[in-house]
Design a protein around this motif. Structure first.
Motif, short mmCIF file in Angstrom:
data_model
loop_
_atom_site.label_atom_id
_atom_site.label_comp_id
_atom_site.label_asym_id
_atom_site.label_seq_id
_atom_site.Cartn_x
_atom_site.Cartn_y
_atom_site.Cartn_z
N GLU A 89 33.56 -27.94 -21.61
CA GLU A 89 34.56 -27.80 -20.56
C GLU A 89 33.95 -28.11 -19.19
O GLU A 89 34.65 -28.56 -18.28
CB GLU A 89 35.14 -26.39 -20.56
CG GLU A 89 36.34 -26.20 -19.65
CD GLU A 89 37.51 -27.08 -20.07
OE1 GLU A 89 38.06 -27.78 -19.20
OE2 GLU A 89 37.87 -27.08 -21.26
N SER A 109 36.53 -30.52 -17.28
CA SER A 109 37.19 -30.10 -16.05
C SER A 109 36.75 -30.92 -14.84
O SER A 109 37.42 -30.90 -13.80
CB SER A 109 36.92 -28.62 -15.77
OG SER A 109 37.63 -27.80 -16.69
N TRP A 125 41.88 -24.92 -13.94
CA TRP A 125 42.63 -24.07 -14.86
C TRP A 125 43.38 -22.97 -14.12
O TRP A 125 44.29 -22.35 -14.68
CB TRP A 125 41.70 -23.46 -15.91
CG TRP A 125 41.30 -24.43 -16.98
CD1 TRP A 125 40.13 -25.11 -17.09
CD2 TRP A 125 42.09 -24.85 -18.10
NE1 TRP A 125 40.14 -25.92 -18.19
CE2 TRP A 125 41.33 -25.78 -18.84
CE3 TRP A 125 43.37 -24.53 -18.55
CZ2 TRP A 125 41.80 -26.39 -20.00
CZ3 TRP A 125 43.85 -25.14 -19.71
CH2 TRP A 125 43.08 -26.06 -20.43
N ALA A 161 47.20 -25.89 -15.89
CA ALA A 161 46.95 -25.10 -17.09
C ALA A 161 48.04 -25.30 -18.14
O ALA A 161 47.77 -25.23 -19.35
CB ALA A 161 46.84 -23.62 -16.72
N THR A 192 33.85 -26.72 -29.00
CA THR A 192 34.40 -26.63 -27.65
C THR A 192 35.88 -26.95 -27.58
O THR A 192 36.52 -26.72 -26.56
CB THR A 192 33.68 -27.62 -26.70
OG1 THR A 192 34.00 -28.97 -27.10
CG2 THR A 192 32.18 -27.40 -26.70
N THR A 244 31.30 -23.66 -22.09
CA THR A 244 32.56 -23.21 -22.67
C THR A 244 33.39 -24.39 -23.16
O THR A 244 33.05 -25.54 -22.97
CB THR A 244 33.37 -22.41 -21.64
OG1 THR A 244 33.73 -23.28 -20.55
CG2 THR A 244 32.58 -21.23 -21.10
N ARG A 267 37.88 -25.13 -24.61
CA ARG A 267 39.26 -24.63 -24.62
C ARG A 267 39.91 -24.99 -25.95
O ARG A 267 39.81 -26.13 -26.41
CB ARG A 267 40.06 -25.25 -23.47
CG ARG A 267 39.65 -24.77 -22.09
CD ARG A 267 40.33 -23.45 -21.73
NE ARG A 267 39.87 -22.94 -20.44
CZ ARG A 267 40.48 -21.98 -19.77
NH1 ARG A 267 41.60 -21.44 -20.25
NH2 ARG A 267 40.00 -21.54 -18.62
N SER A 273 49.25 -21.77 -24.79
CA SER A 273 48.19 -21.70 -23.79
C SER A 273 46.92 -22.28 -24.40
O SER A 273 46.89 -22.67 -25.57
CB SER A 273 47.94 -20.25 -23.35
OG SER A 273 47.50 -19.47 -24.46
N TYR A 274 45.87 -22.31 -23.58
CA TYR A 274 44.57 -22.78 -24.06
C TYR A 274 43.56 -21.68 -23.81
O TYR A 274 43.30 -21.29 -22.67
CB TYR A 274 44.16 -24.07 -23.35
CG TYR A 274 44.98 -25.27 -23.79
CD1 TYR A 274 44.54 -26.09 -24.84
CD2 TYR A 274 46.20 -25.55 -23.19
CE1 TYR A 274 45.30 -27.17 -25.25
CE2 TYR A 274 46.96 -26.63 -23.59
CZ TYR A 274 46.50 -27.44 -24.63
OH TYR A 274 47.26 -28.51 -25.04
N ARG A 275 42.99 -21.18 -24.88
CA ARG A 275 42.06 -20.06 -24.81
C ARG A 275 40.64 -20.56 -24.53
O ARG A 275 40.17 -21.50 -25.17
CB ARG A 275 42.09 -19.30 -26.14
CG ARG A 275 41.09 -18.16 -26.26
CD ARG A 275 41.34 -17.34 -27.52
NE ARG A 275 41.19 -18.13 -28.74
CZ ARG A 275 40.04 -18.25 -29.42
NH1 ARG A 275 38.95 -17.64 -28.99
NH2 ARG A 275 39.99 -18.97 -30.53
N GLU A 276 39.98 -19.91 -23.58
CA GLU A 276 38.59 -20.27 -23.30
C GLU A 276 37.70 -19.74 -24.42
O GLU A 276 37.86 -18.60 -24.87
CB GLU A 276 38.14 -19.70 -21.96
CG GLU A 276 36.72 -20.11 -21.59
CD GLU A 276 36.31 -19.57 -20.23
OE1 GLU A 276 36.19 -20.39 -19.29
OE2 GLU A 276 36.11 -18.34 -20.11
#
Length: 531
Positions: free
Chosen positions: A295, A299, A311, A317, A363, A477, A479, A490-493
């Motif tokens: 990430e 990002s 995010w 997001a 990831t 990290t 997502r 949603s997108y979980r970390e």
């Protein structure tokens, strides 16, 4: 990485480089040195053995090196880069996964053997051929010395002739950088500006000047770096390819014009190809999925309008992979991406789904750059790859000039070079900087994104003295999509490092002299920080 090859590499290069030449073989299992110097054709054969240095295994070593940084994560927990970045193993004089001491001196000796042979037997050849052959080998010697210099603080043993070691005392950094620059200056003087299409991949003046610019950047010889770029530009041969995505889908066999390529290594499937896709593609492609972008990198790709992605922005997001800059789509595979006639599914339990343990993404992302998406490997299987490997491309040269000019206090010219790269990426608005510090933040971001997976990130952070903070005490990290009623809610970390923190010691900025070298060389002394 395994390389698919049905014929010997040197012979493969000869077929490409010397088609039409007749070489009468001497039927023996041992060839005397005189045979190697008996004809121009045999001289070319001797030169060809150096070319695997620039790309025989496609991008695999560069991807592996980037996995020591913050932009790629090896998915198998026991992978060497994971053990070292997470502190399970440490770099020591006895163990260094990024060291190259013996490799370097083996190649330096090979280079010097050729140059010694040229001094003894080269008088029979035309002067232009002698000078060009010497220039090629001195280019490769400079490359090997540079790769050692960037690891060992440019304090290595220099050999300009036989006999060599490794033995002897370390040279000073000034002596090392002078030696590298001298070899590359000789190359720039005696190599041709261009080569025929049948010899694509042979060394040119541009290759020597490009490598000098890269080496002088590491040496912090800013004017020498920018001067090398100016000399390269004066050739009038190089420019950015208009399409970043298509740049990395080039096949030499198609003979497409590509002014961005300064030095490349080509393949010809099925006789001479590579297995890169097989090892790194997603499991839904029937690949082994050895590595995943983090990430941290994903990002960093901006929105198409040049604004930063975040995010914490509700609109971003909700649709994180919509409206991003073109390099994002050329480089990253993400949940919902169209790929090889299917849709990528990275949710837990999906065909490309997130998991910790290897064989799939850790990831939520996969690489896209460098892969051949034209073949549905999930149905047809893998064939030896044949996309072009770029040892040096013009975008890197522009970023070298940008950094070198900023370090000389010329922010205006630095911005001009930087914005040329960004315009190719689709940005319409130029970035600006009011100070060197502001500019360097832009430059570091641009190198991270533009040169992703090409083996620069770890070394960049190290030479900027940022690795001790960027790569220390942090975790990488990713997502993963959270699916509710067949829709992404949603997108979980997720923690790609599985609860561990990364370790980078300050003394890693200069690797230790290997223990075996200290034992066999009485003149060698270990660096103070490693005693």
């Amino acid at each position: 990485m395994k390389v698919f090859s049905k014929i010997n590499l040197m012979v493969s290069c000869c077929i490409v480089l010397l088609s039409g030449c007749n070489i009468d073989p001497e039927l023996t299992d041992v060839y005397s040195e005189e045979v190697a110097w008996s004809s121009e054709a045999n001289l070319e054969l001797s030169l060809n053995k150096f070319y695997p240095l620039i790309g025989q295994t496609y991008y695999t070593p560069h991807v592996n090196q980037d996995a020591f940084s913050d932009i790629l994560k090896m998915n198998t927990p026991s992978a060497s880069s994971n053990l070292f970045t997470l502190g399970s193993s440490m770099i020591t004089p006895g163990e260094n996964p990024l060291g190259n001491w013996d490799w370097g001196y083996t190649w330096v000796r090979t280079c010097n053997e050729f140059l010694d042979g040229m001094r003894q037997h080269g008088g029979k050849f035309p002067e232009e051929l002698r000078m060009r052959a010497e220039a090629e080998v001195r280019f490769f010697r400079a490359y090997v010395n540079f790769e050692m210099a960037k690891r060992y603080g440019a304090s290595i043993i220099l050999f300009d002739q036989l006999p060599d070691g490794p033995s002897g005392a370390r040279s000073t950094p000034e002596e090392v950088w002078d030696f590298i620059a001298s070899d590359l200056d000789f190359g720039a003087l005696h190599l041709p500006a261009t080569v025929p299409a049948t010899l694509t991949g042979k060394l040119t003046k541009g290759a020597a000047l490009g490598l000098k610019a890269r080496a002088m950047l590491y040496a912090q010889r800013w004017k020498a770096a920018s001067d090398a770029v100016d000399a390269l530009d004066a050739l009038g041969l190089y420019d950015l390819h208009p399409d970043y995505d298509k740049l990395f889908q080039m096949r030499r066999a198609l003979h497409q014009e590509n002014k961005e390529s300064i030095l490349e290594f080509g393949y010809s499937s099925p006789n001479f190809g590579y297995s890169f896709d097989y090892f790194f593609c997603p499991p839904g492609d029937k690949g082994y999925s050895q590595v995943s972008p983090t990430e941290n990198l994903v990002s960093a790709y901006q929105m198409a309008d040049g604004t930063d992605f975040s995010w914490t922005n509700p609109a971003h997001a909700a649709r994180p992979y919509t409206g991003r800059e073109p390099r994002f789509y050329a480089s990253i595979l993400y949940h919902g991406a169209s790929w090889k006639g299917r849709t990528l599914d990275t949710r837990e339990g999906g065909v490309d789904g997130y998991a910790i343990g290897g064989g799939t993404t850790s990831t939520g992302y996969y690489m896209r750059k460098f892969f051949d998406g034209s073949v549905k490997t999930q149905d047809l299987g893998f064939q030896p790859g044949e996309l072009t490997f770029y040892f040096m491309r013009y975008a890197e040269v522009l970023l070298i000039k940008a950094e070198a000019m900023a370090e000389q206090g010329n922010i205006e010219q630095a911005l001009q070079a930087l914005n040329r790269v960004r315009k190719r990426a689709g940005f319409r608005q130029d970035v600006t900087a009011g100070s060197k510090g502001d500019f360097m933040r832009l430059l570091r971001h641009e190198r991270m994104v533009e040169l992703a997976f090409e083996g620069h990130r770890y070394w960049d952070l190290r030479r900027w003295d940022l690795a001790r903070t960027v790569l220390n005490g942090i975790n990488c990290t990713g997502r993963v999509p959270v699916i509710v009623a067949d829709t992404v809610a949603s997108y979980r970390e997720v923690d790609a490092d599985n609860g561990k923190k990364r370790v980078y010691q300050a003394k890693y900025n200069r690797f230790p002299i290997p223990s075996v070298e200290l034992q066999r060389n009485a003149q060698m002394e270990q660096f103070d920080e490693w005693k």
